[in-house]
Design a protein around this motif. Sequence first.
Motif, PDB file in Angstrom:
ATOM      1  N   UNK A   4       0.861  -1.181   0.000  1.00 33.03           N
ATOM      2  CA  UNK A   4       0.000   0.000   0.000  1.00 33.03           C
ATOM      3  C   UNK A   4       0.899   1.232   0.000  1.00 33.03           C
ATOM      4  N   UNK A   5       0.608   2.157  -0.902  1.00 36.59           N
ATOM      5  CA  UNK A   5       1.332   3.427  -0.926  1.00 36.59           C
ATOM      6  C   UNK A   5       0.374   4.531  -0.512  1.00 36.59           C
ATOM      7  N   UNK A   6       0.776   5.273   0.501  1.00 35.38           N
ATOM      8  CA  UNK A   6      -0.017   6.382   1.018  1.00 35.38           C
ATOM      9  C   UNK A   6       0.719   7.667   0.642  1.00 35.38           C
ATOM     10  N   UNK A   7       0.025   8.579  -0.009  1.00 38.16           N
ATOM     11  CA  UNK A   7       0.616   9.853  -0.392  1.00 38.16           C
ATOM     12  C   UNK A   7      -0.164  10.983   0.277  1.00 38.16           C
ATOM     13  N   UNK A   8       0.561  11.910   0.901  1.00 36.77           N
ATOM     14  CA  UNK A   8      -0.090  13.041   1.560  1.00 36.77           C
ATOM     15  C   UNK A   8       0.633  14.337   1.215  1.00 36.77           C
ATOM     16  N   UNK A   9      -0.156  15.407   1.087  1.00 38.29           N
ATOM     17  CA  UNK A   9       0.410  16.702   0.755  1.00 38.29           C
ATOM     18  C   UNK A   9      -0.018  17.825   1.682  1.00 38.29           C
ATOM     19  N   UNK A  10      -0.868  17.528   2.648  1.00 34.85           N
ATOM     20  CA  UNK A  10      -1.357  18.564   3.559  1.00 34.85           C
ATOM     21  C   UNK A  10      -0.397  18.746   4.736  1.00 34.85           C
ATOM     22  N   UNK A  11      -0.431  19.924   5.380  1.00 40.69           N
ATOM     23  CA  UNK A  11       0.457  20.161   6.525  1.00 40.69           C
ATOM     24  C   UNK A  11       0.122  19.218   7.680  1.00 40.69           C
ATOM     25  N   UNK A  12       1.139  18.813   8.445  1.00 36.75           N
ATOM     26  CA  UNK A  12       0.913  17.818   9.491  1.00 36.75           C
ATOM     27  C   UNK A  12      -0.022  18.251  10.610  1.00 36.75           C
ATOM     28  N   UNK A  13      -0.109  19.525  10.901  1.00 34.96           N
ATOM     29  CA  UNK A  13      -0.931  19.943  12.027  1.00 34.96           C
ATOM     30  C   UNK A  13      -2.036  20.928  11.638  1.00 34.96           C
ATOM     31  N   UNK A  14      -2.255  21.156  10.363  1.00 31.14           N
ATOM     32  CA  UNK A  14      -3.308  22.060   9.929  1.00 31.14           C
ATOM     33  C   UNK A  14      -4.676  21.404   9.961  1.00 31.14           C
ATOM     34  N   UNK A  15      -4.693  20.104   9.819  1.00 30.96           N
ATOM     35  CA  UNK A  15      -5.913  19.294   9.851  1.00 30.96           C
ATOM     36  C   UNK A  15      -5.487  17.909  10.320  1.00 30.96           C
ATOM     37  N   UNK A  16      -6.368  16.974  10.249  1.00 28.89           N
ATOM     38  CA  UNK A  16      -6.017  15.626  10.713  1.00 28.89           C
ATOM     39  C   UNK A  16      -5.627  14.693   9.579  1.00 28.89           C
ATOM     40  N   UNK A  17      -5.428  15.195   8.371  1.00 30.20           N
ATOM     41  CA  UNK A  17      -5.172  14.319   7.230  1.00 30.20           C
ATOM     42  C   UNK A  17      -3.884  13.520   7.357  1.00 30.20           C
ATOM     43  N   UNK A  18      -2.792  14.167   7.755  1.00 32.38           N
ATOM     44  CA  UNK A  18      -1.524  13.441   7.905  1.00 32.38           C
ATOM     45  C   UNK A  18      -1.639  12.448   9.053  1.00 32.38           C
ATOM     46  N   UNK A  19      -2.229  12.866  10.152  1.00 33.68           N
ATOM     47  CA  UNK A  19      -2.442  11.986  11.296  1.00 33.68           C
ATOM     48  C   UNK A  19      -3.270  10.764  10.888  1.00 33.68           C
ATOM     49  N   UNK A  20      -4.341  10.987  10.135  1.00 31.87           N
ATOM     50  CA  UNK A  20      -5.190   9.885   9.675  1.00 31.87           C
ATOM     51  C   UNK A  20      -4.413   8.967   8.746  1.00 31.87           C
ATOM     52  N   UNK A  66       2.512  13.559  18.052  1.00 33.63           N
ATOM     53  CA  UNK A  66       3.646  14.057  17.305  1.00 33.63           C
ATOM     54  C   UNK A  66       3.796  13.221  16.027  1.00 33.63           C
ATOM     55  N   UNK A  67       3.687  13.855  14.864  1.00 34.83           N
ATOM     56  CA  UNK A  67       3.781  13.125  13.593  1.00 34.83           C
ATOM     57  C   UNK A  67       5.159  12.494  13.412  1.00 34.83           C
ATOM     58  N   UNK A  68       6.196  13.169  13.872  1.00 28.95           N
ATOM     59  CA  UNK A  68       7.543  12.594  13.782  1.00 28.95           C
ATOM     60  C   UNK A  68       7.583  11.244  14.491  1.00 28.95           C
ATOM     61  N   UNK A  69       6.980  11.163  15.670  1.00 30.45           N
ATOM     62  CA  UNK A  69       6.979   9.905  16.436  1.00 30.45           C
ATOM     63  C   UNK A  69       6.193   8.823  15.701  1.00 30.45           C
ATOM     64  N   UNK A  70       5.074   9.192  15.068  1.00 34.16           N
ATOM     65  CA  UNK A  70       4.292   8.209  14.320  1.00 34.16           C
ATOM     66  C   UNK A  70       5.060   7.709  13.100  1.00 34.16           C
TER      67      UNK A  70
END
Length: 89
Positions: A4-20, A66-70
């Motif tokens: 599975x390849x997951x691609x994200x372009x949104x800021x890590x803390x502007x919304x929950x998209x990177x976290x999700x 923390x996204x770095x930790x994830x």
Amino acid sequence: MATITVAVGDPPYGAERVYTALRFALVAIHDGHHVNLFVFEDAVGALKRGQKPPEMPLPSGDRMPNCEALVRAGMAEGMKVKACGVCSA
């Protein structure tokens, strides 16, 4: 077992998209899948060392992790991570 390849372009803390996306990736890894993470545009900030995320409350009452930790947790489980070189400059 799938790759599975997951691609994200949104800021890590502007919304929950990177976290999700990172939660999805970790669950997929724990289910036995191979996961690739590709970050571009503002999402390259999720790979930055020494992050101090803002106190963004989640619906559950918890705080934004923390996204770095994830990302590091995913890498420890075998997730491959690539970042856009132009976006990282």
